[in-house]
Design a protein around this motif. Structure first.
Motif, mmCIF file in Angstrom:
data_model
loop_
_atom_site.group_PDB
_atom_site.id
_atom_site.type_symbol
_atom_site.label_atom_id
_atom_site.label_comp_id
_atom_site.label_asym_id
_atom_site.label_seq_id
_atom_site.Cartn_x
_atom_site.Cartn_y
_atom_site.Cartn_z
ATOM 1 N N ASP A 124 0.815 -1.215 0.000
ATOM 2 C CA ASP A 124 0.000 0.000 0.000
ATOM 3 C C ASP A 124 0.852 1.271 0.000
ATOM 4 O OD1 ASP A 124 -2.254 -1.529 -0.157
ATOM 5 O OD2 ASP A 124 -2.799 -1.361 1.954
ATOM 6 N N ALA A 125 2.115 1.138 0.357
ATOM 7 C CA ALA A 125 3.037 2.277 0.264
ATOM 8 C C ALA A 125 3.556 2.459 -1.170
ATOM 9 C CB ALA A 125 4.207 2.086 1.222
ATOM 10 N N GLY A 126 3.104 1.605 -2.091
ATOM 11 C CA GLY A 126 3.485 1.774 -3.492
ATOM 12 C C GLY A 126 4.694 0.954 -3.908
ATOM 13 N N THR A 127 5.155 0.068 -3.021
ATOM 14 C CA THR A 127 6.312 -0.766 -3.363
ATOM 15 C C THR A 127 5.822 -2.009 -4.104
ATOM 16 O OG1 THR A 127 7.642 0.060 -1.540
ATOM 17 C CG2 THR A 127 8.224 -2.114 -2.402
ATOM 18 N N THR A 128 6.048 -2.024 -5.396
ATOM 19 C CA THR A 128 5.604 -3.171 -6.200
ATOM 20 C C THR A 128 6.669 -4.264 -6.247
ATOM 21 O OG1 THR A 128 6.275 -1.901 -8.135
ATOM 22 C CG2 THR A 128 3.921 -1.916 -7.599
ATOM 23 N N THR A 129 7.930 -3.884 -6.062
ATOM 24 C CA THR A 129 9.018 -4.871 -5.971
ATOM 25 C C THR A 129 9.808 -4.594 -4.704
ATOM 26 O OG1 THR A 129 9.241 -5.068 -8.366
ATOM 27 C CG2 THR A 129 11.146 -5.738 -7.041
ATOM 28 N N CYS A 130 10.023 -5.648 -3.902
ATOM 29 C CA CYS A 130 10.691 -5.426 -2.624
ATOM 30 C C CYS A 130 11.761 -6.491 -2.379
ATOM 31 C CB CYS A 130 9.649 -5.474 -1.501
ATOM 32 S SG CYS A 130 10.261 -4.802 0.044
ATOM 33 N N CYS A 131 12.949 -6.054 -1.993
ATOM 34 C CA CYS A 131 14.023 -6.984 -1.603
ATOM 35 C C CYS A 131 13.979 -7.120 -0.086
ATOM 36 C CB CYS A 131 15.377 -6.442 -2.039
ATOM 37 S SG CYS A 131 15.495 -6.225 -3.820
ATOM 38 N N TYR A 132 13.486 -8.261 0.365
ATOM 39 C CA TYR A 132 13.257 -8.473 1.793
ATOM 40 C C TYR A 132 14.350 -9.321 2.432
ATOM 41 C CZ TYR A 132 8.169 -7.308 1.440
ATOM 42 O OH TYR A 132 6.953 -6.709 1.272
ATOM 43 N N TYR A 133 14.834 -8.896 3.587
ATOM 44 C CA TYR A 133 15.541 -9.791 4.499
ATOM 45 C C TYR A 133 14.473 -10.372 5.417
ATOM 46 C CZ TYR A 133 20.160 -7.613 3.564
ATOM 47 O OH TYR A 133 21.323 -7.142 3.002
ATOM 48 N N ALA A 134 14.485 -11.694 5.605
ATOM 49 C CA ALA A 134 13.662 -12.295 6.649
ATOM 50 C C ALA A 134 14.557 -12.433 7.883
ATOM 51 C CB ALA A 134 13.114 -13.639 6.171
ATOM 52 N N ALA A 140 9.857 -19.377 9.200
ATOM 53 C CA ALA A 140 9.308 -18.017 9.114
ATOM 54 C C ALA A 140 9.652 -17.378 7.768
ATOM 55 C CB ALA A 140 9.830 -17.164 10.259
ATOM 56 N N SER A 141 10.809 -17.716 7.211
ATOM 57 C CA SER A 141 11.169 -17.160 5.894
ATOM 58 C C SER A 141 10.221 -17.691 4.828
ATOM 59 C CB SER A 141 12.615 -17.508 5.538
ATOM 60 O OG SER A 141 13.501 -17.024 6.530
ATOM 61 N N LYS A 142 9.831 -18.958 4.970
ATOM 62 C CA LYS A 142 8.835 -19.506 4.036
ATOM 63 C C LYS A 142 7.514 -18.760 4.172
ATOM 64 C CE LYS A 142 10.369 -24.369 3.922
ATOM 65 N NZ LYS A 142 9.994 -25.712 4.429
ATOM 66 N N VAL A 143 7.151 -18.442 5.413
ATOM 67 C CA VAL A 143 5.903 -17.706 5.638
ATOM 68 C C VAL A 143 5.959 -16.348 4.915
ATOM 69 C CG1 VAL A 143 4.501 -16.518 7.381
ATOM 70 C CG2 VAL A 143 5.346 -18.844 7.818
ATOM 71 N N ILE A 189 10.905 -21.549 -2.534
ATOM 72 C CA ILE A 189 10.412 -20.353 -3.243
ATOM 73 C C ILE A 189 10.246 -20.645 -4.732
ATOM 74 C CG2 ILE A 189 11.002 -17.997 -3.934
ATOM 75 C CD1 ILE A 189 12.239 -17.621 -1.136
ATOM 76 N N ARG A 190 11.202 -21.399 -5.283
ATOM 77 C CA ARG A 190 11.094 -21.684 -6.719
ATOM 78 C C ARG A 190 9.908 -22.597 -7.017
ATOM 79 N NH1 ARG A 190 17.571 -21.730 -8.011
ATOM 80 N NH2 ARG A 190 17.706 -19.480 -8.283
ATOM 81 N N SER A 191 9.625 -23.539 -6.127
ATOM 82 C CA SER A 191 8.479 -24.426 -6.371
ATOM 83 C C SER A 191 7.180 -23.649 -6.212
ATOM 84 C CB SER A 191 8.500 -25.615 -5.420
ATOM 85 O OG SER A 191 8.213 -25.173 -4.113
ATOM 86 N N LEU A 192 7.187 -22.719 -5.296
ATOM 87 C CA LEU A 192 6.013 -21.879 -5.059
ATOM 88 C C LEU A 192 5.620 -21.108 -6.309
ATOM 89 C CD1 LEU A 192 4.498 -20.858 -2.424
ATOM 90 C CD2 LEU A 192 6.165 -18.999 -2.411
ATOM 91 N N SER A 193 6.595 -20.484 -6.915
ATOM 92 C CA SER A 193 6.230 -19.668 -8.070
ATOM 93 C C SER A 193 5.920 -20.541 -9.282
ATOM 94 C CB SER A 193 7.299 -18.628 -8.383
ATOM 95 O OG SER A 193 8.554 -19.083 -8.061
ATOM 96 N N ARG A 194 6.514 -21.725 -9.375
ATOM 97 C CA ARG A 194 6.165 -22.610 -10.494
ATOM 98 C C ARG A 194 4.771 -23.174 -10.326
ATOM 99 N NH1 ARG A 194 11.436 -24.404 -10.932
ATOM 100 N NH2 ARG A 194 11.125 -25.926 -9.293
ATOM 101 N N ALA A 195 4.470 -23.575 -9.085
ATOM 102 C CA ALA A 195 3.231 -24.306 -8.870
ATOM 103 C C ALA A 195 1.993 -23.432 -9.031
ATOM 104 C CB ALA A 195 3.237 -24.917 -7.472
ATOM 105 N N SER A 196 2.002 -22.261 -8.436
ATOM 106 C CA SER A 196 0.713 -21.598 -8.331
ATOM 107 C C SER A 196 0.725 -20.103 -8.606
ATOM 108 C CB SER A 196 0.146 -21.854 -6.937
ATOM 109 O OG SER A 196 1.088 -21.443 -5.976
#
Ligand code: GUN
Ligand code: FE
Length: 485
Positions: A124-134, A140-143, A189-196
């Motif tokens: 909602d702050a307008g960040t469409t791409t974000c580089c996150y440290y977990a 928790a990183s999977k979450v 993460i890679r399976s997540l984006s491939r699967a769904s």
């Protein structure tokens, strides 16, 4: 979409398009765009492209489209303590504020609750791409990855590697544990984006959620861990890498003491093969000239985090110098070293930081001849440069500049619909707007007005002016978003 659009082009320029017509296809990519369509030609231009006005979004007075912001450095698990602990400098702040907070993400249910709020806030702050440290926790990183994926943001998610000089309650037990958790997260993460991925079947060129290697910083990693991470990176040239560099004088001194043979802070990462195109180094306040040259030669990007650099009294990064040297540069909120989740806050503080360097230089009497060699160094960063850093510059750090950061056919539609509605929240003006579908002879006035709206939005706007947020053509957030919580 039909209406005003602002389209970043280079470090020093953007296009102002008062009457832009832009079509988004089923994949979420921009199908076609016509930069100037007079109102009386609208139907004809739509028909020429085999389109109709069935799904046309007509922008209202004062509204404009802007490419989404790229936040090249932030810490999702530090949002809970944002705005506190500001009395500390970096190393004490990590020990007293950050590590205790991050350690709570051991609890997966806590992580689920927090990360929903965190990701919603960044979108909602307008960040469409974000580089996150977990955090250092795999689960928790999977979450975090699940949440970014579910909410439809584009993001890079990294599990912190830290097996050294961290408190006993928040440290990884061994190199092998750190590496195997990292590998698990990458695979997950890679399976997540491939699967769904909602766009997977439609041939989206880039998965929205991607992994990123995240050695926290040199101090928190043994040489053996950095070496194993370098091996992982070498096997996987597509992986992005993020870490911190030269943020604070005590940190720099301690790093040199730990890695005397490396010669410099940048040399530590370089000796383990961690400096390459797609590496994002946050802060870079206290680099030496040879380090800047090394970073430039390796194609590494720097994430400028001015709010954090002020807040933790780290200093002012010489970003004008980086730009003169041709170093890739983007902006980062660095929550909660930085106290804001919005890239607009970084635009403001990047502007202030550059002005501070300018008047410090002026009062210390820099020679005019010396000055003229430098286009950006010790000068105020102009609006086009600030906008570039917030969009295309950030995209370039993530190797996504051909996909996002500006509008062009074939690029992803990652965009913000900016609205001045509710002038009580700061986007003041005469209130008389000409620029919605101006007549042919009103174009120049309209452009001037849109320029003013952009500057106002960047400096006094806030998330209430971000009416809609789109990622890969999907409406995922903003003030009038009602899709899901
Ligand atoms: N250096 C190592 N860890 C951190 C962190 O969490 N925030 C900042 N600003 N610097 C760091
Ligand atoms: Fe940071």
């Amino acid at each position: 979409f039909y209406g005003a659009a602002i389209n970043p082009q280079t470090l020093t320029s953007y296009d102002v398009l008062p009457r832009c017509l832009l079509a988004v296809g089923h994949t979420g990519n921009i199908d076609w765009m016509v930069e100037d369509v007079a109102p009386h030609d609208l139907q004809q231009v739509l028909a020429q492209h085999g389109s109709s006005d069935e799904y046309l979004v007509e922008l209202k007075d004062g509204e404009f489209l802007l490419p989404g912001f790229v936040d090249t450095h932030t810490h999702a698990p530090q949002v809970p303590n944002i705005g506190t602990g500001q009395q500390y400098e970096l190393l004490d702040w990590l020990a007293n504020v950050t590590f205790p907070t991050e350690s709570k993400f051991q609890d997966v249910d806590f992580a689920k609750r927090m990360y929903k709020k965190v990701v919603r806030t960044f979108i909602d702050a307008g960040t469409t791409t974000c580089c996150y440290y977990a955090t250092l926790h795999l689960e928790a990183s999977k979450v975090l990855a699940d949440t970014v994926h579910e909410y439809g943001q584009r993001g890079f998610i990294g599990k912190c590697n830290m097996n050294h000089d961290s408190p006993s309650y928040y440290i990884e037990p061994s190199v092998s544990a750190s590496i195997s958790a990292t590998q698990s997260l990458i695979a997950y993460i890679r399976s997540l984006s491939r699967a769904s991925s909602p766009n997977a079947a439609l041939g989206t060129p880039q998965p929205l959620v991607q992994p990123i290697l995240t050695p926290r910083f040199a101090i928190s990693c043994t040489a053996s861990l950095l070496s194993s991470l370098g091996d992982l990176a070498a096997e996987d040239p597509d992986l992005l890498i993020q870490t911190h560099i030269a943020e604070n004088p005590s940190e720099v001194a301690y790093t040199k003491k730990l890695f005397p043979e490396a010669g410099s802070y940048a040399g530590v990462y370089d000796q383990f093969g961690l400096l390459r195109r797609g590496t994002i180094l946050a802060h870079a306040v206290h680099l030496t000239p040879p380090e800047i040259t090394l970073i430039k030669e390796k194609g590494v990007g720097i994430s400028h985090c001015p709010t954090s650099n002020f807040n933790l009294r780290s200093g002012i990064a010489p970003v004008g110098k980086f730009l003169d040297e041709g170093v890739r540069l983007g902006l980062g909120t660095d929550v909660s070293g930085g106290f804001g989740t919005s890239i607009m806050g970084e635009v403001r503080n990047a502007s202030v930081a550059s002005k501070v360097l300018q008047f410090t230089k002026e009062t210390s009497g820099g020679g005019a001849a010396e000055e003229s060699k430098h286009k950006f160094e010790n000068k105020q960063l102009p609006i086009p440069t600030l906008l570039y850093l917030a969009t295309l510059g950030g995209a370039s750090l993530c190797r996504l500049e051909s996909h996002i950061g500006s509008f062009a056919p074939g690029k992803s539609f990652d965009a913000l619909l900016i609205s001045p509605a509710g002038k009580q929240i700061g986007m003041w003006g005469s209130g008389e707007s000409l620029h919605s579908r101006p007549k042919d002879n009103e174009q120049e006035v309209a452009k001037k007005e849109i320029n003013e709206w952009l500057e106002r939005f960047l400096f006094v706007g806030d998330d209430r002016n971000i009416d809609r947020v789109y990622v890969q053509g999907r409406w995922v957030g903003g003030r009038s978003f009602t899709g899901f919580q």
